[in-house]
Design a protein around this motif. Structure first.
Motif, PDB file in Angstrom:
ATOM      1  N   TRP A  49      -4.521  -3.268   4.329  1.00 33.97           N
ATOM      2  CA  TRP A  49      -5.484  -3.782   3.360  1.00 33.97           C
ATOM      3  C   TRP A  49      -6.360  -2.667   2.790  1.00 33.97           C
ATOM      4  O   TRP A  49      -6.588  -2.598   1.575  1.00 33.97           O
ATOM      5  CB  TRP A  49      -6.341  -4.857   4.015  1.00 33.97           C
ATOM      6  CG  TRP A  49      -7.226  -5.593   3.055  1.00 33.97           C
ATOM      7  CD1 TRP A  49      -8.563  -5.415   2.848  1.00 33.97           C
ATOM      8  CD2 TRP A  49      -6.832  -6.639   2.148  1.00 33.97           C
ATOM      9  NE1 TRP A  49      -9.034  -6.270   1.889  1.00 33.97           N
ATOM     10  CE2 TRP A  49      -7.990  -7.038   1.440  1.00 33.97           C
ATOM     11  CE3 TRP A  49      -5.626  -7.276   1.878  1.00 33.97           C
ATOM     12  CZ2 TRP A  49      -7.965  -8.042   0.477  1.00 33.97           C
ATOM     13  CZ3 TRP A  49      -5.604  -8.273   0.916  1.00 33.97           C
ATOM     14  CH2 TRP A  49      -6.760  -8.640   0.227  1.00 33.97           C
ATOM     15  N   ALA A  50      -6.855  -1.792   3.660  1.00 36.36           N
ATOM     16  CA  ALA A  50      -7.701  -0.686   3.202  1.00 36.36           C
ATOM     17  C   ALA A  50      -6.921   0.243   2.276  1.00 36.36           C
ATOM     18  O   ALA A  50      -7.456   0.726   1.267  1.00 36.36           O
ATOM     19  CB  ALA A  50      -8.246   0.088   4.399  1.00 36.36           C
ATOM     20  N   THR A  51      -5.657   0.496   2.592  1.00 38.28           N
ATOM     21  CA  THR A  51      -4.826   1.351   1.743  1.00 38.28           C
ATOM     22  C   THR A  51      -4.662   0.746   0.351  1.00 38.28           C
ATOM     23  O   THR A  51      -4.762   1.442  -0.666  1.00 38.28           O
ATOM     24  CB  THR A  51      -3.435   1.551   2.378  1.00 38.28           C
ATOM     25  OG1 THR A  51      -3.591   2.171   3.664  1.00 38.28           O
ATOM     26  CG2 THR A  51      -2.552   2.425   1.503  1.00 38.28           C
ATOM     27  N   ILE A  52      -4.442  -0.567   0.293  1.00 38.80           N
ATOM     28  CA  ILE A  52      -4.286  -1.258  -0.990  1.00 38.80           C
ATOM     29  C   ILE A  52      -5.584  -1.203  -1.792  1.00 38.80           C
ATOM     30  O   ILE A  52      -5.589  -0.866  -2.982  1.00 38.80           O
ATOM     31  CB  ILE A  52      -3.848  -2.723  -0.768  1.00 38.80           C
ATOM     32  CG1 ILE A  52      -2.430  -2.776  -0.192  1.00 38.80           C
ATOM     33  CG2 ILE A  52      -3.929  -3.523  -2.066  1.00 38.80           C
ATOM     34  CD1 ILE A  52      -1.996  -4.150   0.273  1.00 38.80           C
ATOM     35  N   GLU A  53      -6.696  -1.501  -1.147  1.00 41.51           N
ATOM     36  CA  GLU A  53      -7.981  -1.492  -1.856  1.00 41.51           C
ATOM     37  C   GLU A  53      -8.353  -0.094  -2.333  1.00 41.51           C
ATOM     38  O   GLU A  53      -8.921   0.075  -3.418  1.00 41.51           O
ATOM     39  CB  GLU A  53      -9.082  -2.029  -0.943  1.00 41.51           C
ATOM     40  CG  GLU A  53      -9.102  -3.533  -0.822  1.00 41.51           C
ATOM     41  CD  GLU A  53     -10.426  -4.041  -0.310  1.00 41.51           C
ATOM     42  OE1 GLU A  53     -11.024  -4.879  -0.991  1.00 41.51           O
ATOM     43  OE2 GLU A  53     -10.860  -3.606   0.767  1.00 41.51           O
ATOM     44  N   ASN A  54      -8.045   0.902  -1.534  1.00 42.71           N
ATOM     45  CA  ASN A  54      -8.425   2.268  -1.878  1.00 42.71           C
ATOM     46  C   ASN A  54      -7.672   2.803  -3.087  1.00 42.71           C
ATOM     47  O   ASN A  54      -8.058   3.829  -3.659  1.00 42.71           O
ATOM     48  CB  ASN A  54      -8.216   3.195  -0.679  1.00 42.71           C
ATOM     49  CG  ASN A  54      -9.268   2.987   0.393  1.00 42.71           C
ATOM     50  OD1 ASN A  54     -10.368   2.513   0.112  1.00 42.71           O
ATOM     51  ND2 ASN A  54      -8.941   3.326   1.633  1.00 42.71           N
ATOM     52  N   ARG A  55      -6.614   2.134  -3.485  1.00 45.34           N
ATOM     53  CA  ARG A  55      -5.912   2.541  -4.704  1.00 45.34           C
ATOM     54  C   ARG A  55      -6.738   2.211  -5.937  1.00 45.34           C
ATOM     55  O   ARG A  55      -6.570   2.824  -6.986  1.00 45.34           O
ATOM     56  CB  ARG A  55      -4.550   1.834  -4.777  1.00 45.34           C
ATOM     57  CG  ARG A  55      -3.572   2.301  -3.711  1.00 45.34           C
ATOM     58  CD  ARG A  55      -2.268   1.534  -3.782  1.00 45.34           C
ATOM     59  NE  ARG A  55      -1.325   1.968  -2.754  1.00 45.34           N
ATOM     60  CZ  ARG A  55      -0.141   1.429  -2.539  1.00 45.34           C
ATOM     61  NH1 ARG A  55       0.260   0.407  -3.288  1.00 45.34           N
ATOM     62  NH2 ARG A  55       0.648   1.883  -1.584  1.00 45.34           N
ATOM     63  N   VAL A  56      -7.622   1.225  -5.809  1.00 46.21           N
ATOM     64  CA  VAL A  56      -8.516   0.855  -6.905  1.00 46.21           C
ATOM     65  C   VAL A  56      -9.779   1.705  -6.864  1.00 46.21           C
ATOM     66  O   VAL A  56     -10.306   2.147  -7.883  1.00 46.21           O
ATOM     67  CB  VAL A  56      -8.865  -0.643  -6.825  1.00 46.21           C
ATOM     68  CG1 VAL A  56      -9.839  -1.032  -7.938  1.00 46.21           C
ATOM     69  CG2 VAL A  56      -7.601  -1.485  -6.904  1.00 46.21           C
ATOM     70  N   GLY A  57     -10.282   1.939  -5.680  1.00 41.23           N
ATOM     71  CA  GLY A  57     -11.491   2.736  -5.483  1.00 41.23           C
ATOM     72  C   GLY A  57     -11.822   2.780  -4.010  1.00 41.23           C
ATOM     73  O   GLY A  57     -11.411   1.895  -3.259  1.00 41.23           O
ATOM     74  N   PRO A  58     -12.548   3.804  -3.560  1.00 40.35           N
ATOM     75  CA  PRO A  58     -12.858   3.917  -2.135  1.00 40.35           C
ATOM     76  C   PRO A  58     -13.670   2.738  -1.624  1.00 40.35           C
ATOM     77  O   PRO A  58     -14.657   2.340  -2.247  1.00 40.35           O
ATOM     78  CB  PRO A  58     -13.656   5.230  -2.043  1.00 40.35           C
ATOM     79  CG  PRO A  58     -14.189   5.446  -3.423  1.00 40.35           C
ATOM     80  CD  PRO A  58     -13.181   4.864  -4.356  1.00 40.35           C
ATOM     81  N   THR A  59     -13.251   2.146  -0.516  1.00 42.69           N
ATOM     82  CA  THR A  59     -13.930   0.976   0.040  1.00 42.69           C
ATOM     83  C   THR A  59     -14.635   1.279   1.363  1.00 42.69           C
ATOM     84  O   THR A  59     -15.480   0.527   1.798  1.00 42.69           O
ATOM     85  CB  THR A  59     -12.924  -0.166   0.285  1.00 42.69           C
ATOM     86  OG1 THR A  59     -11.839   0.330   1.075  1.00 42.69           O
ATOM     87  CG2 THR A  59     -12.385  -0.691  -1.034  1.00 42.69           C
TER      88      THR A  59
END
Length: 216
Positions: free
Chosen positions: A131-141
């Motif tokens: 999940w973190a990898t997917i979100e981080n493609r949009v912006g750092p979470t």
């Protein structure tokens, strides 16, 4: 708003009634008196701003029957439970912490499991890595793993910093919690299949991005 210590002379019966009401509202005597006085002089306290957000959040989350909205343990915290599609239906708790600093609202989301199962713990760890990898493609979470079976994410709330945006903030919070919970349910619902979990979750998150202008 700055707070200071003041000495007030009050009737004992009034203090007793205030204490009883404060206990029922799960707040402190000082905070309740502060709220009562603020209402009397038409001022909005930081606590009242947070309660406005949480009230809107409940309105948005209530239609989702799988969410159990919990009693507030503190003025700045909002908690929801949801069951996973796994053995014995273990629950996940989403704890939202909001903090009013001056005119700025800051927030964190903690995802907590009480599980003692090492297998379930492993699956949750695996989910949050994906999940973190997917979100981080949009912006750092900045997802962080905490002690125990807990994960923390700092929320991006810079676009919701005035009173007129509080309902929009509640809607954005509800949408994010819903997509995260939906992702967990998808992940655990496919453990016994050969489907690519990363691809499934990526499509799930992309749909969220497509349908939501405000991403927190």
């Amino acid at each position: 708003m700055k707070k200071s210590v003041y000495s007030l002379v009050l009737m004992d019966d009034i203090v007793a009634a205030i204490d009883e009401l404060a206990y029922s509202l799960q707040t402190s005597r000082s905070n309740l008196i502060n709220q009562i006085l603020a209402e009397k002089v038409a001022l909005v306290t930081p606590e009242q701003r947070l309660q406005t957000i949480f009230t809107h959040l409940s309105d948005y989350l209530r239609p989702y029957q799988h969410f159990q909205i919990q009693n507030q343990a503190a003025d700045h915290m909002y908690s929801i439970k949801s069951a996973l599609r796994y053995k014995y239906n273990p629950t996940i708790r989403y704890c939202l912490y909001l903090n009013q600093q001056g005119e700025e609202v800051k927030g964190e989301l903690r995802v907590i499991s009480r599980t003692q199962s090492e297998v379930l713990h492993h699956y949750l760890e695996q989910f949050f890595q994906i999940w973190a990898t997917i979100e981080n493609r949009v912006g750092p979470t900045y997802w962080q793993r905490e002690e125990g079976v807990k994960w923390l994410r700092v929320l991006k709330l810079k676009d919701f910093q005035n009173a007129t945006a509080y309902e929009a903030l509640a809607e954005a919070l509800s949408e994010y919690i819903s997509v995260l919970d939906g992702g967990l349910k998808l992940y655990f619902g496919q453990l016994d299949t050969q489907k690519d979990q990363t691809l499934t979750l990526m499509k799930h998150y992309e749909l969220y991005l497509k349908n939501n202008e405000a991403i927190i």
